[in-house]
Motif scaffolding. Sequence first.
Motif, PDB file in Angstrom:
ATOM      1  N   VAL A 127       0.835  -1.200   0.000  1.00 49.69           N
ATOM      2  CA  VAL A 127       0.000   0.000   0.000  1.00 49.69           C
ATOM      3  C   VAL A 127       0.874   1.256   0.000  1.00 49.69           C
ATOM      4  N   PHE A 128       1.930   1.239   0.795  1.00 48.05           N
ATOM      5  CA  PHE A 128       2.863   2.363   0.868  1.00 48.05           C
ATOM      6  C   PHE A 128       3.500   2.611  -0.489  1.00 48.05           C
ATOM      7  N   ARG A 129       4.041   1.546  -1.087  1.00 52.49           N
ATOM      8  CA  ARG A 129       4.743   1.693  -2.375  1.00 52.49           C
ATOM      9  C   ARG A 129       3.794   2.136  -3.473  1.00 52.49           C
ATOM     10  N   PHE A 130       2.603   1.571  -3.499  1.00 53.30           N
ATOM     11  CA  PHE A 130       1.633   1.900  -4.543  1.00 53.30           C
ATOM     12  C   PHE A 130       1.246   3.380  -4.496  1.00 53.30           C
ATOM     13  N   ASN A 131       0.888   3.860  -3.311  1.00 52.58           N
ATOM     14  CA  ASN A 131       0.426   5.243  -3.189  1.00 52.58           C
ATOM     15  C   ASN A 131       1.545   6.247  -3.394  1.00 52.58           C
ATOM     16  N   LEU A 132       2.744   5.921  -2.925  1.00 55.32           N
ATOM     17  CA  LEU A 132       3.865   6.828  -3.131  1.00 55.32           C
ATOM     18  C   LEU A 132       4.206   6.925  -4.617  1.00 55.32           C
ATOM     19  N   ALA A 133       4.248   5.778  -5.310  1.00 55.07           N
ATOM     20  CA  ALA A 133       4.559   5.789  -6.739  1.00 55.07           C
ATOM     21  C   ALA A 133       3.491   6.540  -7.526  1.00 55.07           C
ATOM     22  N   ARG A 134       2.230   6.347  -7.143  1.00 58.05           N
ATOM     23  CA  ARG A 134       1.137   7.033  -7.833  1.00 58.05           C
ATOM     24  C   ARG A 134       1.249   8.547  -7.637  1.00 58.05           C
ATOM     25  N   ALA A 135       1.573   8.978  -6.417  1.00 61.75           N
ATOM     26  CA  ALA A 135       1.719  10.405  -6.142  1.00 61.75           C
ATOM     27  C   ALA A 135       2.909  10.993  -6.893  1.00 61.75           C
ATOM     28  N   GLN A 136       3.981  10.242  -6.995  1.00 60.50           N
ATOM     29  CA  GLN A 136       5.158  10.726  -7.721  1.00 60.50           C
ATOM     30  C   GLN A 136       4.858  10.879  -9.207  1.00 60.50           C
ATOM     31  N   ARG A 137       4.059   9.977  -9.763  1.00 62.19           N
ATOM     32  CA  ARG A 137       3.671  10.101 -11.180  1.00 62.19           C
ATOM     33  C   ARG A 137       2.808  11.336 -11.395  1.00 62.19           C
ATOM     34  N   LEU A 138       1.879  11.577 -10.473  1.00 59.58           N
ATOM     35  CA  LEU A 138       1.024  12.755 -10.592  1.00 59.58           C
ATOM     36  C   LEU A 138       1.853  14.031 -10.469  1.00 59.58           C
ATOM     37  N   ALA A 139       2.797  14.037  -9.549  1.00 55.14           N
ATOM     38  CA  ALA A 139       3.655  15.213  -9.376  1.00 55.14           C
ATOM     39  C   ALA A 139       4.445  15.505 -10.642  1.00 55.14           C
ATOM     40  N   ALA A 140       4.960  14.459 -11.276  1.00 54.61           N
ATOM     41  CA  ALA A 140       5.703  14.645 -12.524  1.00 54.61           C
ATOM     42  C   ALA A 140       4.795  15.222 -13.609  1.00 54.61           C
ATOM     43  N   LYS A 141       3.564  14.745 -13.651  1.00 53.54           N
ATOM     44  CA  LYS A 141       2.610  15.234 -14.642  1.00 53.54           C
ATOM     45  C   LYS A 141       2.285  16.702 -14.413  1.00 53.54           C
ATOM     46  N   LEU A 142       2.222  17.113 -13.139  1.00 51.93           N
ATOM     47  CA  LEU A 142       1.900  18.499 -12.792  1.00 51.93           C
ATOM     48  C   LEU A 142       3.142  19.380 -12.705  1.00 51.93           C
ATOM     49  N   ASP A 143       4.289  18.820 -13.032  1.00 56.78           N
ATOM     50  CA  ASP A 143       5.566  19.539 -12.981  1.00 56.78           C
ATOM     51  C   ASP A 143       5.843  20.081 -11.574  1.00 56.78           C
ATOM     52  N   LEU A 144       5.623  19.239 -10.584  1.00 61.01           N
ATOM     53  CA  LEU A 144       5.896  19.586  -9.191  1.00 61.01           C
ATOM     54  C   LEU A 144       7.060  18.744  -8.698  1.00 61.01           C
ATOM     55  N   GLU A 145       8.071  19.407  -8.176  1.00 63.77           N
ATOM     56  CA  GLU A 145       9.217  18.673  -7.633  1.00 63.77           C
ATOM     57  C   GLU A 145       8.787  17.902  -6.385  1.00 63.77           C
ATOM     58  N   THR A 146       9.153  16.642  -6.326  1.00 66.36           N
ATOM     59  CA  THR A 146       8.837  15.825  -5.163  1.00 66.36           C
ATOM     60  C   THR A 146      10.015  14.928  -4.841  1.00 66.36           C
ATOM     61  N   VAL A 147      10.214  14.685  -3.556  1.00 70.84           N
ATOM     62  CA  VAL A 147      11.292  13.814  -3.113  1.00 70.84           C
ATOM     63  C   VAL A 147      10.756  12.901  -2.022  1.00 70.84           C
TER      64      VAL A 147
END
Length: 409
Positions: A253-273
């Motif tokens: 659950v942790f890996r799935f949601n983190l990866a999904r959020a990172q993909r959305l951030a990339a799509k919105l051009d938001l830096e995430t770490v």
Amino acid sequence: MSVADPFIPSELPDPTSTRSKATIDWPLDHPRAVNDVLALLDSTWLSPRTHARPTHYDVAVSVVCNIRCPFCPRQTFGDEIRSGLMKDKHFAPVVPHLEVSHRTGLYGLGEPFLNKSFFEFLKAAKAQGTYCMTSSHGMSLTSERIDQVLDSGLDELCVSMDGATPRTFNFLRSGADFDTVVANVGELIRRRNARGQKTPRVHIACAISKYNVWQLNAMVRLTKKLGADKLAFSNLVLDFPEHAHASIVGTRVFRFNLARAQRLAAKLDLETVFFYQIPFPWKEQPTPPVAPGVRYGCPSAWRQIIVERDGNLKPCCYLDTSLGNSAERPMEEQFNSDTGVALRQTFVDGRYIEKCKGCGQFTQITAERTREILAEAEERIDTGNFSDAIRNQLRHVLEHFRELAAGAT
């Protein structure tokens, strides 16, 4: 005009010695450039004695907080935490060394803005040319405080927001209010942009737990809507065994949601770490095997100083190791205290501390990387804007590290 710099030996040090035999005078011009060359050489992790002054400072200006996050160590350990606000007598000795600092964090296990001397400390640090950052729970960002922040030269502000809805946020950030923090952060960014300023860079911090793991996408959208510059995820650190149920680090659950959020951030051009933190400090963790003949080091042990609110100096937040106190002796004598040298000697000798082996800072260094560092240092020495005297002394130190590298192969 010159100043005695105790970090540079005046003669080639004995490779078997951990301390230099003498010091020389260095001119006050270009101290950062000189220190950067020495810090680069230190990053070979060949000598237990640091030749450079630390380049990263974490200064606990406040160990007082006026909200009560349920999983914060302040609630877990209570009276065991030495709460209080840093005084000038502990901060002032640090200031001259910030002339070579790459990054200076002014925070602590509390709310930095509760220290009435915060902006005085920040002004003194900024006068040394260092990059300054701090953190906040967001409730302190009143209209007047926002103007202070924008006028101060602060480079980066981290605001902790562990939920994207009032219910989740107000539980995980007990004592803070979601709507108030959102309004405060939004107003700070609006005023910053209206002034045409790029600083402070604002980043939102979110510690992932079972309570907010399904809100990571919403955290991305909230951060983007606020106009913040970055979203920093980490896993929740739980200092008490009875709170272990709140962690889901390493789960699907942790890996799935983190990866999904990172993909959305990339799509919105938001830096995430994402920063991995040891989730259960009280639990004995299996450490990775260390291959024979492979060298490891720690960037923090060679380049970082933590200054606790009472002036206690530490190289690492995970080790109960004190180098001294900022108010007791000249700080330059404490960077290479017997304790600090002994800690780094464990890496040089390959006698790695178990807690170090399980840390994300525990880093392998190859012979090839060592050669690259030495070559880069030589180029900087040859092309840098140094006097002949400084250039010759830097070459002297470089030759010492070449001898150490030859002996390590």
